[in-house]
Design an enzyme around this catalytic site. Sequence first.
Site, PDB file in Angstrom:
ATOM      1  N   GLY A 253      48.428  34.956  43.253  1.00 29.27           N
ATOM      2  CA  GLY A 253      47.159  34.750  43.942  1.00 29.27           C
ATOM      3  C   GLY A 253      46.648  33.324  43.819  1.00 29.27           C
TER       4      GLY A 253
ATOM      5  N   ARG B  34      53.775  36.182  46.900  1.00 31.54           N
ATOM      6  CA  ARG B  34      54.333  37.068  45.879  1.00 31.54           C
ATOM      7  C   ARG B  34      55.731  37.530  46.303  1.00 31.54           C
ATOM      8  NH1 ARG B  34      49.980  38.489  42.605  1.00 31.54           N
ATOM      9  NH2 ARG B  34      47.920  38.367  43.600  1.00 31.54           N
TER      10      ARG B  34
ATOM     11  N   THR C 281      55.176  35.121  36.963  1.00 35.09           N
ATOM     12  CA  THR C 281      55.796  33.872  37.418  1.00 35.09           C
ATOM     13  C   THR C 281      56.579  33.220  36.289  1.00 35.09           C
ATOM     14  OG1 THR C 281      54.004  33.546  39.001  1.00 35.09           O
ATOM     15  CG2 THR C 281      55.344  31.628  38.462  1.00 35.09           C
TER      16      THR C 281
ATOM     17  N   ASP D 174      41.894  35.050  35.577  1.00 39.00           N
ATOM     18  CA  ASP D 174      41.237  36.007  34.676  1.00 39.00           C
ATOM     19  C   ASP D 174      41.153  35.523  33.238  1.00 39.00           C
ATOM     20  OD1 ASP D 174      40.907  37.751  36.779  1.00 39.00           O
ATOM     21  OD2 ASP D 174      42.708  38.908  36.344  1.00 39.00           O
TER      22      ASP D 174
ATOM     23  N   MET E 240      36.106  39.587  39.838  1.00 34.09           N
ATOM     24  CA  MET E 240      37.522  39.693  39.513  1.00 34.09           C
ATOM     25  C   MET E 240      37.736  40.020  38.042  1.00 34.09           C
ATOM     26  SD  MET E 240      39.101  36.561  41.711  1.00 34.09           S
ATOM     27  CE  MET E 240      37.826  35.475  41.127  1.00 34.09           C
ATOM     28  N   GLY E 241      38.882  40.574  37.743  1.00 35.64           N
ATOM     29  CA  GLY E 241      39.249  40.971  36.400  1.00 35.64           C
ATOM     30  C   GLY E 241      40.019  42.276  36.442  1.00 35.64           C
TER      31      GLY E 241
ATOM     32  N   TYR F  48      37.026  36.393  47.272  1.00 39.34           N
ATOM     33  CA  TYR F  48      37.748  35.347  47.996  1.00 39.34           C
ATOM     34  C   TYR F  48      36.971  34.039  48.015  1.00 39.34           C
ATOM     35  CZ  TYR F  48      40.781  39.148  49.371  1.00 39.34           C
ATOM     36  OH  TYR F  48      41.653  40.210  49.329  1.00 39.34           O
TER      37      TYR F  48
ATOM     38  N   ILE G 193      35.307  32.941  45.452  1.00 40.54           N
ATOM     39  CA  ILE G 193      35.557  32.353  44.136  1.00 40.54           C
ATOM     40  C   ILE G 193      36.964  31.764  44.062  1.00 40.54           C
ATOM     41  CG2 ILE G 193      35.858  32.914  41.689  1.00 40.54           C
ATOM     42  CD1 ILE G 193      33.638  34.997  42.032  1.00 40.54           C
ATOM     43  N   ARG G 194      37.943  32.509  44.543  1.00 37.54           N
ATOM     44  CA  ARG G 194      39.342  32.068  44.451  1.00 37.54           C
ATOM     45  C   ARG G 194      39.639  30.824  45.266  1.00 37.54           C
ATOM     46  NH1 ARG G 194      43.110  37.182  45.684  1.00 37.54           N
ATOM     47  NH2 ARG G 194      44.326  35.433  46.466  1.00 37.54           N
TER      48      ARG G 194
END
Length: 650
Positions: free
Chosen positions: A301, A364, A392, A423, A466-467, A571, A573-574
Site C-alpha cells: 500500500g 501487490r 516485501t 501502521d 488505519m490499523g 486514502y 492520509i495515505r
Amino acid sequence: LMGRHCGHITLNAAIAANYVDICLLPEMDIDLQKVLDHTEQLMRTKGHAVIVIAEGCGDTIVSASGETDAGGNKQLADVGTYLKDEITAHFKTLKLPLTIKFIDPTYMIRSVAANSFDSVFCSVLAQNAVHGAMAGFSGITIGRLNSRYVYLPIHAITKQKGKNVDVKGKSFLNLVSSTKQPDFTPVGAERPQSARGSSGVDVLDFLSVPASINNVLRVGDEVKRLDVVRLATMFPSAMVPNPLGVNGFVGASAWTTQTLQQFNRRQGQGHQYFQMVTAGPREYLHFRPEDSTAVIVNCGGLCPGLNAVIRELVMMLAAYGVKTIYGCKGGYKGLVSPEKWVVLTPKSVEQIHTLGGSVLVSDRGNPPHSEIAKSLRSMGVKQYFVLGGDGTHKGGMQTFDAMQELEEGPYECAVVGVPKTIDNDICMLDKTFGFNTAVTEAEKAIDAAYVEACARDNCISVVKLMGRHCGFIAMEATLAARHVDICMLPEMEISLPKVLKHCMQLIKTKKHAVIVVAEGCGDTLIKSSGGTDAGGNKVLADVGAWLKAELLKYFEKMQQPLQINYIDPTYMIRSVPANAYDNLYCATLAQQAVHGAMAGYSGISVGKVDERYVMLPVHAVTKEGTRCVDVKGRTYERLIATTKQPSFAP
C-alpha cells in the site's frame, strides 16, 4: 530562520525542504564574498536560488552592537536584511537583473499550535514531571534520551553550553549533500570542531558517579549480536576508497547496543539486549560505483514518504558515482519485465518528495523469486533496494536466496530493505517512516469530527482510522487531539453493549461524542469474511459503517434522538506527501541503505533503534511478528486517561 546560537532549525528545515541552494549557520566560518559568488553562479545557471540563513549569523557574518535585551540576551544584527542588501549591491555592481523576496517567519513559527508529535510529546513530558514531583524528586528536569523518558539533574543542562550543529558531523554532511553548496570557509581559516558549544570540561563526568555494569546487567540478562551478510565473505571485494567527503567513516566492526535499563519486575527472567551493526558510510566500498547498476522497487500500500525515500536513494547513489539507476513500476510483478523499468536521475527525481503516493506505482503480488533473480542478473543489477513491510522484506530475502541458486552460479547483488508500514508495527524499530505524517493527518480528521459533533444536537462523530493489526495511529491521533470520548483498538477486548451504553450516557450528559475506531476492529468486534487480497492480507469487514448502523439501531430502540457523522480518511492520509519530520527520516534511511549496499552488506534492512541508525538482518524484521499496542502499558494508560472511557471488556 530562528537560531541564535545554533542552526538546528535551519539545518533540519533545509534538508526537509530539499530545494535549498545555500544554507548558512552560526556554527560555520563564512566568507561573504564566496556566498555572493556562488549566488551569482546559481542565478546564471539556474535562474533562481533559495537561501536560508539562521539569525545567529547576525553575530558571525556581521557584528552585533553588543547591547542586550531585558532578558540579558545579546541583541543580534538583522542578518536577513543585511544579506539581502549585500546581494542586491553585488548584482548591481555586476549590472545583472535581480529580484529578491525576503521572508522572516519567526513569529509565525513561534506562535503556532503544536503538531501531533509535539502535542503528545508535551503531554508525556508534563505527566512525567508531575510523577517525579509527587514521588519527591527535586532539582530535576524531564527529558527523552535514546527513546526513554528519564529524570536528569538540572545541572546536567545548566552547567553545559547549548548543543550546536557539528560542522564535521553527518547531519551537516547531509545538508551539504542536499544543497550542493561549496565550502564558504575563508581561505586559511580552520576552526576546530569543538570551538563552539564546548566548555572544555566534561560536566557530566563531574556530576556523575561511577557505576558498575553489574549494577545494570542482572542475572539472566544477555547481549546478543544480530550479524548481517557481508558479500565480501562470498565474492571478491573491490575495496575501493569511498569517494564521499565524509569526516570520519563508520568502522567496519562498529556495533550499537540497545539502551540498557533496569525493570521493576524481573519475573524470574532476564532481559535480552541486541547488538546491531551501526549504519553509515564505510571507508572502503565492496562495489566499484562506475561498474554498478541499481534498481528500486516499492510494494504494498501507499505510505507518506515513499517518494522522499526514492529521491534520496537516487541522490545518494549518484553521489557515489553509480551511473545507471532504474525504478521498477508495479511492485515485484514489474521486476520480471525489465523492459518496462524507468531510468531515474537526480534531475528526474529532484521534486518528487513534494508529491504524495509513489512515482514507481506500488502494487501487490509476487511472481516466482527465481524469475526475479534471473531478471536482476540479466540487467546487471548490483544494488537492489526494496521498500515495503514484512511481506516485501520476506520477498527480498527470498530473491537473495534465489540468486545464490541460479544455474550460472551465485550472483553478486546487495539486497537492502527500507521498512515501510504506515501502521508502525515493525518490532525492534523506534518508528517507521510515514507514521508521523499519518498521525498528523488523522488528527485533522478527528478535529473535523469534533467540530461537527459539537455543532449539532445529539450528535456522534465516528472516525475510522488505519490499523489492520495494531492501533498505533488511532491511539496516537487520539492522544494528540485530546477531544475523543471513545477509542477502540484491535488489541482491546470489547463488548459492544458496553460501548453502546457508554455512548448513550455521553449523549445524555454532553449532547455529543467523538468515537475513533481502528480498522482492525473489523476482525475483532465483528468477524471478517476470511478472504484475502492480492498481497495475501485478510480482507477486513468495514467496522466503521457497521458501528454507525449499530449505534443508530440502539438509539432508535431506546427512543433517543441521534445524528451520526461518519468519516473515513484512509486514502486522504495515505496519499499526502511526507511532513518535515518524515522527509528528514526518509532521507536518512535512504542514505543509510545506500551506504550499506555500496559497502557490500546484503539481506539487511535499515532503521532506527533507540535513536541510532543500524543495519538489521531482514529476519530480525520478518521473524519477530508485528508490534501491537500494549494494553497494560503506559501509553495505553494515557489513552484511557485522555478519553476517560470505562473498560469495555466483556
